[in-house]
Design an enzyme around this catalytic site. Structure first.
Site, short mmCIF file in Angstrom:
data_model
loop_
_atom_site.label_atom_id
_atom_site.label_comp_id
_atom_site.label_asym_id
_atom_site.label_seq_id
_atom_site.Cartn_x
_atom_site.Cartn_y
_atom_site.Cartn_z
CE LYS A 155 -3.13 2.84 2.55
NZ LYS A 155 -3.42 3.31 3.93
N GLY A 216 -8.00 9.50 10.09
CA GLY A 216 -8.24 9.55 11.53
C GLY A 216 -9.25 10.58 11.98
CB ALA A 242 -8.45 8.21 5.15
N GLY A 243 -11.19 8.35 6.92
CA GLY A 243 -12.34 9.20 7.17
C GLY A 243 -13.52 8.51 7.83
CG ASN A 264 -5.55 1.43 12.36
OD1 ASN A 264 -4.36 1.70 12.34
ND2 ASN A 264 -6.05 0.75 13.38
CB THR A 265 -8.50 5.97 13.48
OG1 THR A 265 -7.17 6.18 13.03
CG2 THR A 265 -8.75 6.84 14.70
#
Length: 313
Positions: A155, A216, A242-243, A264-265
């Protein structure tokens, strides 16, 4: 539910790496790829009560098929055991690893992430998190290939600044071209620019991963129409990266037609990461099913649920 032996008898299971080996013709993940049986065959094969749960719908990346469309990260957890439990609850088969921040064997005296997420069970996706130049990203990918015995799937992310963590698209393009030339299979984090997304596909990236909001941030899907434009013009998987903040965000991304979601976050920093991981799994599955089913058109006015023809009186 349909047994795996019935629904996947047209593919060959390949040990390790969390995926299934597909025929060479499997170059696209789009719905018209021809990899799935036709609807009549599926309906006949299923008991009536299970008929709505139509069969195999693999996510195909670099010629390999995955039953899960939820990809997860491995950072920000309290400890490796929590990482393991959340990953299992998410049903993820592809897990990203920040090579510059995680130990996958380069530090012999430290806990090794691969002990809880073994490569014979998961596809390990090394990423270039923390890289701000093409040169740093290239060095990180080459290190990952060395540490993982020739592993080619990576990635790519090249960041522009520490505040927004937006991608530096110029450096990203530069690095992607070189990595593809070096026979890496590149999944690339990028902005929500449809022109750039298409260019990255044309370079040879095996998946394009536009952001839905800053990394995040948990803001959810802030760019629906850009994502839809990217999806409609793509011939490789489009994975939101993301987001995402909660399960409904993941469902929306999938309802837009995205092929998967990486997060992830949203899981790792939830009050209960394992429970949130399970919620994300269900949301991705529900969003994909809704996209395939096709939502009704939006209208300004009401439409009665019951027919008006033949009303008595």
């Amino acid at each position: 539910m349909v047994a795996c032996g019935d629904t996947f008898k047209h593919v060959n299971v390949e040990p390790g790496n969390g995926g299934l080996k597909m025929p060479d013709i499997a170059q696209s993940n789009k719905m018209d790829s021809g990899l799935r049986r036709n609807d009549d065959d599926l309906m006949n094969a299923l008991p009536q009560s299970a008929a709505p749960l139509v069969g195999p719908d693999p996510l195909i990346i670099a010629g390999r098929a995955y039953t899960s469309r939820l990809l997860t990260g491995t950072g920000k957890y309290k400890h490796l055991e929590e990482t393991r439990r959340a990953t299992e609850a998410a049903g993820a088969q592809i897990v990203t690893v920040a090579i510059r921040r995680s130990n996958i064997g380069q530090h012999k005296d430290e806990p090794n992430l691969l002990e809880v997420l073994p490569p014979d069970r998961y596809t390990i996706l090394p990423n270039t998190a923390g890289c701000y130049t093409a040169e740093d990203a290239l060095r990180t990918c080459r290190l990952a290939r060395e540490l993982l015995d020739g592993h080619a799937l990576v990635k790519l992310e090249v960041l522009g600044d520490q505040k927004t963590l937006f991608p530096d698209v110029i450096q990203t393009l530069k690095a992607a071209e070189i990595l593809v030339a070096e026979n890496f299979q590149v999944m690339v984090y990028t902005s929500d620019d449809p022109i750039l997304a298409k260019r990255l596909e044309e370079i040879g990236c095996v998946a394009v991963m536009p952001l839905a909001a800053p990394i995040g941030s948990g803001l959810g899907i802030q760019n629906k129409y850009n994502l839809m434009e990217i999806v409609e013009n793509a011939r490789v998987p489009i994975i939101v990266d993301a987001g995402v903040g909660t399960a409904s965000d993941a469902a929306i991304a999938m309802e837009l037609g995205c092929d998967g979601v990486l997060m992830n976050t949203a899981i790792a920093l939830a009050r209960d990461p394992v429970r949130m991981a399970h919620a994300m799994k269900l949301a991705v599955e529900a969003g994909r099913a809704a996209f395939q089913a096709g939502r009704i058109p939006r209208k300004r006015y009401a439409s009665a649920s019951s027919p008006v023809d033949g009303v008595i009186g």
